[in-house]
Design a protein around this motif. Structure first.
Motif, PDB file in Angstrom:
ATOM      1  N   LEU A 227       0.924  -0.826  -0.158  1.00 21.37           N
ATOM      2  CA  LEU A 227       0.103  -0.390  -0.008  1.00 21.37           C
ATOM      3  C   LEU A 227       0.460   1.396   0.511  1.00 21.37           C
ATOM      4  O   LEU A 227       1.237   1.317   0.940  1.00 21.37           O
ATOM      5  N   GLU A 228       0.660   1.954  -0.756  1.00 21.30           N
ATOM      6  CA  GLU A 228       1.382   3.490  -1.406  1.00 21.30           C
ATOM      7  C   GLU A 228       1.608   4.675   0.023  1.00 21.30           C
ATOM      8  O   GLU A 228       2.382   4.963   0.387  1.00 21.30           O
ATOM      9  N   ASP A 229       0.523   4.920   0.202  1.00 19.09           N
ATOM     10  CA  ASP A 229       0.090   5.709   1.555  1.00 19.09           C
ATOM     11  C   ASP A 229      -0.183   4.943   2.583  1.00 19.09           C
ATOM     12  O   ASP A 229      -0.650   4.425   2.921  1.00 19.09           O
ATOM     13  N   GLU A 230       1.105   5.130   3.301  1.00 13.43           N
ATOM     14  CA  GLU A 230       1.579   4.591   5.247  1.00 13.43           C
ATOM     15  C   GLU A 230       0.224   5.094   6.218  1.00 13.43           C
ATOM     16  O   GLU A 230       0.566   3.663   6.758  1.00 13.43           O
ATOM     17  N   ALA A 231      -0.817   5.400   5.953  1.00  6.28           N
ATOM     18  CA  ALA A 231      -1.837   6.027   6.462  1.00  6.28           C
ATOM     19  C   ALA A 231      -2.795   4.703   6.130  1.00  6.28           C
ATOM     20  O   ALA A 231      -3.107   3.515   6.845  1.00  6.28           O
ATOM     21  N   ASP A 232      -2.283   4.032   4.704  1.00 10.49           N
ATOM     22  CA  ASP A 232      -3.980   2.942   4.546  1.00 10.49           C
ATOM     23  C   ASP A 232      -2.882   1.254   5.322  1.00 10.49           C
ATOM     24  O   ASP A 232      -3.548   0.985   5.096  1.00 10.49           O
ATOM     25  N   ALA A 233      -1.056   1.769   4.872  1.00 10.60           N
ATOM     26  CA  ALA A 233      -0.855   0.378   5.342  1.00 10.60           C
ATOM     27  C   ALA A 233      -1.308   0.243   7.120  1.00 10.60           C
ATOM     28  O   ALA A 233      -1.228  -0.636   7.091  1.00 10.60           O
ATOM     29  N   PHE A 234      -1.147   1.475   7.675  1.00 11.15           N
ATOM     30  CA  PHE A 234      -0.923   1.048   9.135  1.00 11.15           C
ATOM     31  C   PHE A 234      -2.504   0.886   9.485  1.00 11.15           C
ATOM     32  O   PHE A 234      -2.490  -0.837   9.759  1.00 11.15           O
ATOM     33  N   TRP A 235      -3.914   1.419   8.400  1.00  8.06           N
ATOM     34  CA  TRP A 235      -5.202   0.907   9.415  1.00  8.06           C
ATOM     35  C   TRP A 235      -5.288  -0.923   8.074  1.00  8.06           C
ATOM     36  O   TRP A 235      -6.073  -1.293   8.803  1.00  8.06           O
ATOM     37  N   CYS A 236      -4.131  -1.310   7.738  1.00  2.00           N
ATOM     38  CA  CYS A 236      -4.222  -2.491   7.169  1.00  2.00           C
ATOM     39  C   CYS A 236      -4.251  -3.632   8.419  1.00  2.00           C
ATOM     40  O   CYS A 236      -3.996  -4.446   8.851  1.00  2.00           O
ATOM     41  N   PHE A 237      -3.148  -3.215   8.727  1.00  5.16           N
ATOM     42  CA  PHE A 237      -2.346  -3.912   9.775  1.00  5.16           C
ATOM     43  C   PHE A 237      -2.778  -3.453  11.175  1.00  5.16           C
ATOM     44  O   PHE A 237      -2.734  -4.713  11.596  1.00  5.16           O
ATOM     45  N   GLU A 238      -4.099  -2.433  11.007  1.00  2.00           N
ATOM     46  CA  GLU A 238      -3.979  -2.702  12.750  1.00  2.00           C
ATOM     47  C   GLU A 238      -5.343  -3.462  12.180  1.00  2.00           C
ATOM     48  O   GLU A 238      -5.882  -4.380  13.610  1.00  2.00           O
ATOM     49  N   ARG A 239      -6.140  -3.991  11.034  1.00  2.00           N
ATOM     50  CA  ARG A 239      -7.067  -4.804  10.925  1.00  2.00           C
ATOM     51  C   ARG A 239      -6.711  -6.157  11.717  1.00  2.00           C
ATOM     52  O   ARG A 239      -7.793  -6.801  12.403  1.00  2.00           O
ATOM     53  N   LEU A 240      -5.186  -6.393  10.970  1.00  2.00           N
ATOM     54  CA  LEU A 240      -5.296  -7.265  11.058  1.00  2.00           C
ATOM     55  C   LEU A 240      -4.126  -7.356  12.273  1.00  2.00           C
ATOM     56  O   LEU A 240      -5.270  -8.634  13.376  1.00  2.00           O
ATOM     57  N   MET A 241      -4.190  -7.350  13.263  1.00  4.09           N
ATOM     58  CA  MET A 241      -3.936  -6.985  14.567  1.00  4.09           C
ATOM     59  C   MET A 241      -5.196  -7.328  15.140  1.00  4.09           C
ATOM     60  O   MET A 241      -5.434  -7.862  16.418  1.00  4.09           O
ATOM     61  N   ARG A 242      -5.899  -6.542  14.879  1.00  5.50           N
ATOM     62  CA  ARG A 242      -7.589  -6.998  15.859  1.00  5.50           C
ATOM     63  C   ARG A 242      -7.678  -8.976  15.550  1.00  5.50           C
ATOM     64  O   ARG A 242      -8.700  -8.880  16.585  1.00  5.50           O
ATOM     65  N   ARG A 243      -6.873  -9.521  14.799  1.00  7.50           N
ATOM     66  CA  ARG A 243      -7.824 -10.490  14.851  1.00  7.50           C
ATOM     67  C   ARG A 243      -6.247 -11.881  15.263  1.00  7.50           C
ATOM     68  O   ARG A 243      -6.870 -12.522  16.046  1.00  7.50           O
ATOM     69  N   LEU A 244      -5.035 -11.090  15.626  1.00  8.72           N
ATOM     70  CA  LEU A 244      -4.658 -11.592  16.253  1.00  8.72           C
ATOM     71  C   LEU A 244      -3.760 -11.157  17.426  1.00  8.72           C
ATOM     72  O   LEU A 244      -2.879 -11.068  18.480  1.00  8.72           O
ATOM     73  N   ARG A 245      -4.245 -10.140  17.378  1.00 11.66           N
ATOM     74  CA  ARG A 245      -3.787  -9.025  19.463  1.00 11.66           C
ATOM     75  C   ARG A 245      -3.696 -10.074  20.258  1.00 11.66           C
ATOM     76  O   ARG A 245      -3.230 -10.115  21.254  1.00 11.66           O
ATOM     77  N   GLY A 246      -4.442 -10.557  20.068  1.00 11.49           N
ATOM     78  CA  GLY A 246      -5.047 -11.366  21.792  1.00 11.49           C
ATOM     79  C   GLY A 246      -3.553 -12.777  21.515  1.00 11.49           C
ATOM     80  O   GLY A 246      -3.329 -12.888  23.356  1.00 11.49           O
ATOM     81  N   ASN A 247      -2.876 -12.936  20.259  1.00  9.78           N
ATOM     82  CA  ASN A 247      -1.262 -13.563  20.644  1.00  9.78           C
ATOM     83  C   ASN A 247      -0.714 -13.388  21.456  1.00  9.78           C
ATOM     84  O   ASN A 247      -0.055 -14.038  21.940  1.00  9.78           O
ATOM     85  N   PHE A 248      -0.282 -11.906  21.370  1.00  8.68           N
ATOM     86  CA  PHE A 248       0.367 -10.936  22.342  1.00  8.68           C
ATOM     87  C   PHE A 248       0.030 -10.789  23.426  1.00  8.68           C
ATOM     88  O   PHE A 248       1.185 -10.480  23.681  1.00  8.68           O
TER      89      PHE A 248
END
Length: 435
Positions: A227-248
């Protein structure tokens, strides 16, 4: 209309010439099977409403063409509602970019290296919040001893506990960033490393519960490339963490991924009791040797390109059209609660194959909700390597070595097929739940 990639598609995965020991990808784009640009665009109505069900099967058969991978991932991860229009998504995108810019400015005021194009790999403060005038930090940040930042830091008085905790993580993030995907040409550019550091630093600031943990850089790195825009990349990562953050998430007694390891133990005991008994005798009955596979979603076990292919296959199989509305709850803490339902029933045609199986079982596979497909993927890998583990593993170090030796040599499609087979044939008790 369509999102732009950060680099030409072929350069995402280009390995630096000197890295001759890095395995090549096993996944090749197959015309007619891969989700192509044409097929992707054909899945939208004129207003921009997406028939996500049309795309899930094709993703399962051949993955996503690299040129559209970033924008497809945004839907698979729940950034956008498939029922939204082009205009509605653009409004959401602009609002999120403003929010990201606001958070970034907030972090920059606390530590001016944020957004500067650099990053740090040495601590800047003590645990009591006192500045550390480390020569390495001064060199990395171009902040001399007479810098206004250090003068201001000393004059601020006692720092807020949250600020201290956040600033203590910044060099840890930098150390991990320095080690993440460095075989790729993309990360020869320092600005790309800095972008990864900025996103992880911001995430650590806003996630009060988990903050930053080792492994998150592996999860975030592909978003920067796609994702070219840094903010878009952040939100994509944030959504991935929604499903994985419990692991951490961890406490003094346990780590968040422990429940999944317990289920992995149960599944292995059923599908391969001899292997499970062997692992128990070696002292590996807690299955902690598999923690990395689940924590960073096989990033280290597959080549870079294959890991992306595996991820999108997993997300496609698990896809739930309710994700967007669940993630848009006002509380940041509300990561996805599997099996929960809001409003009218969701269409089974818009769900991934794995999610459909869970729906048929009443939406639950255990007390915590359906198990992530990653658990069955690990079980599938262990089953596949059972003979080698049984004959060659004489201690836990051998188990770890055998699993490490498969790095870059797993077949993503075969692994997913094995996981789905185990999931479909898993034993259930009288209530339909897993034992």
């Amino acid at each position: 209309m369509w999102g732009a990639a950060a680099e030409p598609a072929d350069s995402y995965y280009q390995i630096r010439p000197e890295c001759t020991d890095v395995p090549n990808t096993r996944f090749k784009i197959k015309p007619g099977k891969t989700l192509s640009v044409r097929k992707w665009q054909a899945a939208f109505t004129q207003e921009g409403v997406l028939d996500i069900g049309k795309t899930l099967g094709r993703i399962q058969r051949g993955g996503i063409h690299p040129s559209i991978r970033g924008e497809v991932w945004e839907f698979l991860l729940g950034c956008y509602d498939p029922k939204s229009t082009f205009d509605e998504r653009e409004q959401i995108r602009q609002r999120r970019r403003l929010q990201y810019a606001s958070w970034k400015q907030e972090c920059k005021q606390m530590f001016p290296v944020i957004g500067s194009g650099g990053f740090i790999t040495a601590p800047v403060i003590t645990e009591k919040g006192q500045p550390i005038l480390d020569p390495l930090v001064l060199q990395e940040t171009n902040l001399g001893e007479d810098s206004d930042f250090f003068k201001e830091l000393e004059s601020r008085g006692p720092l807020d506990k949250k600020v201290i905790q956040w600033m203590l993580t910044l060099h840890q993030i930098g150390l991990d960033v320095n080690r993440t995907d460095r075989t790729l040409v993309f990360y020869e550019k320092k600005e790309n490393l800095s972008k990864l550091w900025d996103i992880l630093a911001l995430y650590a600031w806003i996630d009060n519960d988990v903050g930053y943990c080792q492994g998150m850089s592996d999860l975030c790195s592909p978003m920067i490339m796609l994702l070219e825009d840094e903010a878009d990349a952040f939100w994509c990562f944030e959504r991935l963490m929604r499903r994985l953050r419990g692991n951490f998430r961890s406490t003094g007694r346990s780590v968040g991924v422990e429940a999944q390891l317990t289920h992995l133990s149960t599944i292995t005991q059923i599908i391969d009791p001899k292997l499970h008994h062997h692992l128990e005798n070696l002292g590996g009955g807690d299955y902690l040797f598999a923690i990395r596979m689940i924590m960073v979603q096989f990033r280290r076990e597959f080549s870079f390109c294959d890991s992306l292919y595996l991820w999108e296959m997993m997300w496609g199989l698990e896809y739930d059209p309710e994700m967007y509305s669940l993630y848009e709850e006002p509380e940041f803490e509300g990561e996805r609660t599997e099996g929960s339902s809001k409003g009218k029933p969701k269409s089974i045609k818009q769900c991934g194959k794995y999610e459909r199986e869970n729906m048929k079982n009443g939406g639950k596979s255990s007390a915590e909700g359906p198990l992530p497909i990653a658990v069955f993927l690990v079980a599938s890998v262990l089953k596949d390597k059972s003979s080698k583990l049984m004959t060659e593993a004489r201690g836990l170090d051998d188990v770890v070595k055998i699993l490490n030796d498969i790095t870059g040599n797993l077949d993503a499609k075969k692994a997913c097929a094995g996981a789905m087979k185990l999931h479909k044939n898993r034993p259930r008790n009288s209530t339909g739940e897993e034992p």
